[in-house]
Motif scaffolding. Structure first.
Motif, PDB file in Angstrom:
ATOM      1  N   VAL A 181      50.445 -43.093 -26.293  1.00 17.63           N
ATOM      2  CA  VAL A 181      49.103 -42.538 -26.124  1.00 17.63           C
ATOM      3  C   VAL A 181      48.431 -42.361 -27.486  1.00 17.63           C
ATOM      4  O   VAL A 181      47.254 -42.709 -27.664  1.00 17.63           O
ATOM      5  CB  VAL A 181      49.172 -41.185 -25.366  1.00 17.63           C
ATOM      6  N   PRO A 236      81.395 -38.430 -22.769  1.00 25.61           N
ATOM      7  CA  PRO A 236      81.653 -37.762 -21.484  1.00 25.61           C
ATOM      8  C   PRO A 236      81.741 -38.709 -20.305  1.00 25.61           C
ATOM      9  O   PRO A 236      80.993 -38.592 -19.334  1.00 25.61           O
ATOM     10  CB  PRO A 236      80.480 -36.785 -21.354  1.00 25.61           C
ATOM     11  N   LEU A 237      82.670 -39.672 -20.364  1.00 28.20           N
ATOM     12  CA  LEU A 237      82.891 -40.582 -19.228  1.00 28.20           C
ATOM     13  C   LEU A 237      84.025 -39.987 -18.409  1.00 28.20           C
ATOM     14  O   LEU A 237      85.189 -40.350 -18.562  1.00 28.20           O
ATOM     15  CB  LEU A 237      83.250 -41.979 -19.729  1.00 28.20           C
ATOM     16  N   VAL A 238      83.694 -39.040 -17.534  1.00 26.94           N
ATOM     17  CA  VAL A 238      84.725 -38.261 -16.850  1.00 26.94           C
ATOM     18  C   VAL A 238      85.417 -39.055 -15.757  1.00 26.94           C
ATOM     19  O   VAL A 238      86.485 -38.672 -15.293  1.00 26.94           O
ATOM     20  CB  VAL A 238      84.118 -36.959 -16.268  1.00 26.94           C
ATOM     21  N   HIS A 252      72.965 -34.348 -24.609  1.00 23.54           N
ATOM     22  CA  HIS A 252      72.662 -35.783 -24.523  1.00 23.54           C
ATOM     23  C   HIS A 252      71.554 -36.030 -23.495  1.00 23.54           C
ATOM     24  O   HIS A 252      70.633 -36.809 -23.732  1.00 23.54           O
ATOM     25  CB  HIS A 252      73.909 -36.571 -24.110  1.00 23.54           C
ATOM     26  N   VAL A 253      71.669 -35.345 -22.330  1.00 21.74           N
ATOM     27  CA  VAL A 253      70.663 -35.526 -21.285  1.00 21.74           C
ATOM     28  C   VAL A 253      69.296 -35.062 -21.777  1.00 21.74           C
ATOM     29  O   VAL A 253      68.289 -35.750 -21.586  1.00 21.74           O
ATOM     30  CB  VAL A 253      71.081 -34.748 -20.026  1.00 21.74           C
ATOM     31  N   ASP A 311      64.159 -32.506 -13.739  1.00 23.22           N
ATOM     32  CA  ASP A 311      63.749 -32.821 -15.112  1.00 23.22           C
ATOM     33  C   ASP A 311      63.375 -34.285 -15.229  1.00 23.22           C
ATOM     34  O   ASP A 311      62.371 -34.646 -15.847  1.00 23.22           O
ATOM     35  CB  ASP A 311      64.914 -32.559 -16.076  1.00 23.22           C
ATOM     36  N   PRO A 365      77.858 -33.062 -22.323  1.00 25.44           N
ATOM     37  CA  PRO A 365      76.852 -34.019 -21.854  1.00 25.44           C
ATOM     38  C   PRO A 365      75.432 -33.449 -21.831  1.00 25.44           C
ATOM     39  O   PRO A 365      74.470 -34.200 -21.848  1.00 25.44           O
ATOM     40  CB  PRO A 365      77.315 -34.358 -20.434  1.00 25.44           C
ATOM     41  N   THR A 413      65.877 -37.496 -22.289  1.00 27.04           N
ATOM     42  CA  THR A 413      64.548 -37.192 -21.765  1.00 27.04           C
ATOM     43  C   THR A 413      63.535 -37.109 -22.902  1.00 27.04           C
ATOM     44  O   THR A 413      62.432 -37.656 -22.817  1.00 27.04           O
ATOM     45  CB  THR A 413      64.584 -35.867 -20.984  1.00 27.04           C
ATOM     46  N   TYR A 438      80.049 -28.968 -15.731  1.00 27.94           N
ATOM     47  CA  TYR A 438      79.669 -30.380 -15.598  1.00 27.94           C
ATOM     48  C   TYR A 438      80.881 -31.278 -15.786  1.00 27.94           C
ATOM     49  O   TYR A 438      81.104 -32.218 -15.022  1.00 27.94           O
ATOM     50  CB  TYR A 438      78.598 -30.748 -16.634  1.00 27.94           C
ATOM     51  N   VAL A 480      55.607 -37.775 -16.761  1.00 27.01           N
ATOM     52  CA  VAL A 480      55.058 -37.903 -18.111  1.00 27.01           C
ATOM     53  C   VAL A 480      54.810 -39.372 -18.449  1.00 27.01           C
ATOM     54  O   VAL A 480      53.750 -39.731 -18.972  1.00 27.01           O
ATOM     55  CB  VAL A 480      56.012 -37.258 -19.144  1.00 27.01           C
ATOM     56  N   VAL A 481      55.781 -40.248 -18.127  1.00 29.84           N
ATOM     57  CA  VAL A 481      55.621 -41.672 -18.435  1.00 29.84           C
ATOM     58  C   VAL A 481      54.434 -42.238 -17.658  1.00 29.84           C
ATOM     59  O   VAL A 481      53.610 -42.986 -18.208  1.00 29.84           O
ATOM     60  CB  VAL A 481      56.921 -42.438 -18.104  1.00 29.84           C
ATOM     61  N   VAL A 492      74.454 -35.669 -14.777  1.00 27.60           N
ATOM     62  CA  VAL A 492      73.565 -34.533 -15.053  1.00 27.60           C
ATOM     63  C   VAL A 492      72.104 -34.984 -14.993  1.00 27.60           C
ATOM     64  O   VAL A 492      71.249 -34.316 -14.416  1.00 27.60           O
ATOM     65  CB  VAL A 492      73.886 -33.917 -16.433  1.00 27.60           C
ATOM     66  N   LEU A 493      71.836 -36.179 -15.555  1.00 26.97           N
ATOM     67  CA  LEU A 493      70.460 -36.672 -15.615  1.00 26.97           C
ATOM     68  C   LEU A 493      69.886 -36.893 -14.221  1.00 26.97           C
ATOM     69  O   LEU A 493      68.767 -36.489 -13.921  1.00 26.97           O
ATOM     70  CB  LEU A 493      70.430 -37.978 -16.418  1.00 26.97           C
ATOM     71  N   ARG A 534      70.140 -32.266 -12.955  1.00 22.86           N
ATOM     72  CA  ARG A 534      68.821 -31.991 -13.529  1.00 22.86           C
ATOM     73  C   ARG A 534      67.828 -33.061 -13.065  1.00 22.86           C
ATOM     74  O   ARG A 534      66.989 -33.525 -13.839  1.00 22.86           O
ATOM     75  CB  ARG A 534      68.900 -31.938 -15.049  1.00 22.86           C
ATOM     76  N   GLU A 555      60.012 -36.184 -16.214  1.00 21.20           N
ATOM     77  CA  GLU A 555      59.941 -37.232 -17.234  1.00 21.20           C
ATOM     78  C   GLU A 555      59.188 -38.441 -16.701  1.00 21.20           C
ATOM     79  O   GLU A 555      58.333 -39.012 -17.393  1.00 21.20           O
ATOM     80  CB  GLU A 555      61.374 -37.600 -17.628  1.00 21.20           C
ATOM     81  N   SER A 606      56.375 -42.050 -24.874  1.00 14.78           N
ATOM     82  CA  SER A 606      55.112 -41.934 -24.136  1.00 14.78           C
ATOM     83  C   SER A 606      54.026 -41.330 -25.024  1.00 14.78           C
ATOM     84  O   SER A 606      52.890 -41.813 -25.069  1.00 14.78           O
ATOM     85  CB  SER A 606      55.312 -41.069 -22.898  1.00 14.78           C
ATOM     86  N   ALA A 648      51.280 -41.113 -19.195  1.00 13.01           N
ATOM     87  CA  ALA A 648      51.041 -41.810 -20.459  1.00 13.01           C
ATOM     88  C   ALA A 648      50.475 -43.197 -20.204  1.00 13.01           C
ATOM     89  O   ALA A 648      49.528 -43.622 -20.874  1.00 13.01           O
ATOM     90  CB  ALA A 648      52.347 -41.906 -21.256  1.00 13.01           C
ATOM     91  N   ALA A 655      79.271 -38.530 -17.104  1.00 12.75           N
ATOM     92  CA  ALA A 655      78.741 -37.180 -16.887  1.00 12.75           C
ATOM     93  C   ALA A 655      77.270 -37.089 -17.292  1.00 12.75           C
ATOM     94  O   ALA A 655      76.505 -36.328 -16.700  1.00 12.75           O
ATOM     95  CB  ALA A 655      79.570 -36.170 -17.664  1.00 12.75           C
ATOM     96  N   VAL A 656      76.871 -37.885 -18.310  1.00 13.34           N
ATOM     97  CA  VAL A 656      75.461 -37.839 -18.730  1.00 13.34           C
ATOM     98  C   VAL A 656      74.567 -38.318 -17.590  1.00 13.34           C
ATOM     99  O   VAL A 656      73.549 -37.696 -17.262  1.00 13.34           O
ATOM    100  CB  VAL A 656      75.259 -38.693 -19.996  1.00 13.34           C
ATOM    101  N   VAL A 710      78.427 -23.848 -18.714  1.00 18.59           N
ATOM    102  CA  VAL A 710      77.666 -24.952 -18.130  1.00 18.59           C
ATOM    103  C   VAL A 710      78.338 -26.286 -18.427  1.00 18.59           C
ATOM    104  O   VAL A 710      78.579 -27.099 -17.527  1.00 18.59           O
ATOM    105  CB  VAL A 710      76.224 -24.938 -18.688  1.00 18.59           C
ATOM    106  N   VAL A 727      60.026 -39.192 -23.509  1.00 19.99           N
ATOM    107  CA  VAL A 727      58.761 -38.474 -23.627  1.00 19.99           C
ATOM    108  C   VAL A 727      58.116 -38.760 -24.983  1.00 19.99           C
ATOM    109  O   VAL A 727      56.899 -38.953 -25.087  1.00 19.99           O
ATOM    110  CB  VAL A 727      58.984 -36.959 -23.421  1.00 19.99           C
TER     111      VAL A 727
END
Lengths: 122, 176
Positions: A95, A62-64, A79-80, B151, A76, A84, B126, B158-159, B143-144, B148, B155, A91, B162, B139-140, B122, A88
């Motif tokens: 721990v 998705p390289l728009v 993937h996002v 989100d 995309p 994430t 995007y 959370v890091v 959105v990231l 979002r 994250e 992490s 941790a 696009a990634v 959706v 996570v």
């Protein structure tokens, strides 16, 4: 029928095999470090499910920015979510491994059964 | 299914089984690192370069480093056999789990087909508007970091948590 499913949905078959392998490692392996590895195998199985769902035949990443009209892209959004989830997951692993080092310092073993015995003795 | 995909998928399953069955923890960690690398190749095949980069750097790199540091700090159990004993009791549970999952596979759409995930509202939004609205070519990333962004903030929290948790747990070993 079965061959057809295997040829068109092979990634999902791999997901259905990776999740039990990860679950087996978490249930059965006695070493705590191997349980953590099992957790990660289970996680990547779920990641494979998501990324496979985002895939579309003949699509580009998705390289728009540099695309023209008529180019199909993979979705995309999964993937996002997985990016994430990977961070996570690391992490979580960090721990868990820190706790394992601490457990080893306290009890001198990482074997689940010996830990149970040591815990029962206290 | 191309031959490359078949080879990588078989390699990945083989590495996962090796990690599960090898008794020596160092061998299992090496098998897991190879597994992560195979998974990263699968992400490239599935047109997810961002996920592949993260998996190769974080999954195969940082994760292996953390695992190796852990066994350097603890002890490798002396192993008399090279493979784990497979106990039938848990094998039955796991095979049943696999059977349930495999039973759902025929209900899933074929790989690469047009599904609500790839053509839904959706995703279309995007893909059509991300570049105009954020001026980010990927696009990634758009959105990231933009759509979002909360989100990603979560994250980061959370890091951070941790890191704090690891420092608290290891305070005596690391600081002293």
């Amino acid at each position: 029928m079965i061959l057809d499913i295997l040829l068109t949905r092979y990634n999902y078959v791999v997901v259905a095999l990776l999740l039990p392998v990860g679950a087996y490692m978490m249930i059965e392996n006695r070493n705590l470090v191997k349980k953590v590895i099992g957790m990660n195998v289970f996680q990547t199985g779920i990641f494979l499910f998501f990324i496979t769902a985002a895939y579309r035949e003949g699509a580009s990443p998705p390289l728009v920015g540099d695309g023209g009209a008529g180019v199909t892209y993979v979705s995309p959004l999964p993937h996002v979510l997985i990016l994430t989830a990977i961070v996570v997951g690391v992490s979580l692993t960090a721990v868990a491994l820190a706790l394992i080092v601490r457990i080893y310092a306290q009890y001198g073993t990482l074997d689940e059964r010996r830990l149970r015995e040591a815990y029962a003795d206290e | 299914m191309t031959p490359l995909e078949a080879v990588v998928l078989v390699f990945v399953i083989g590495c996962a089984l090796a990690a599960a069955l090898l008794r020596d923890v160092l061998s299992a960690i090496i098998a897991f690192a190879a597994y992560s690398l195979g998974i990263a190749v699968i992400w490239v095949i599935l047109q997810a370069p961002d996920v592949a980069l993260t998996e190769a750097a974080v999954g195969a790199g940082v994760m292996t480093l953390l695992l190796l540091l852990t066994i350097a700090k603890t002890v490798r159990p002396e192993s008399d056999a090279s493979f784990e004993d497979v106990r039938p009791r848990s094998l039955v549970v796991v095979v049943a789990f696999a059977a349930v999952l495999l039973a759902t596979v025929p209900a899933l759409p074929a790989i690469g087909a047009e599904t609500p995930v790839t053509t839904g509202e959706v995703t279309s939004y995007y893909l059509e508007n991300a570049y105009e609205e954020t001026e980010v070519g990927n696009a990634v990333t758009a959105v990231l970091a933009a759509y979002r962004g909360f989100d990603t903030l979560g994250e980061a929290v959370v890091v951070f948590s941790a890191v704090v948790a690891v420092l608290m747990v290891l305070r005596r070993e690391v600081m002293a």
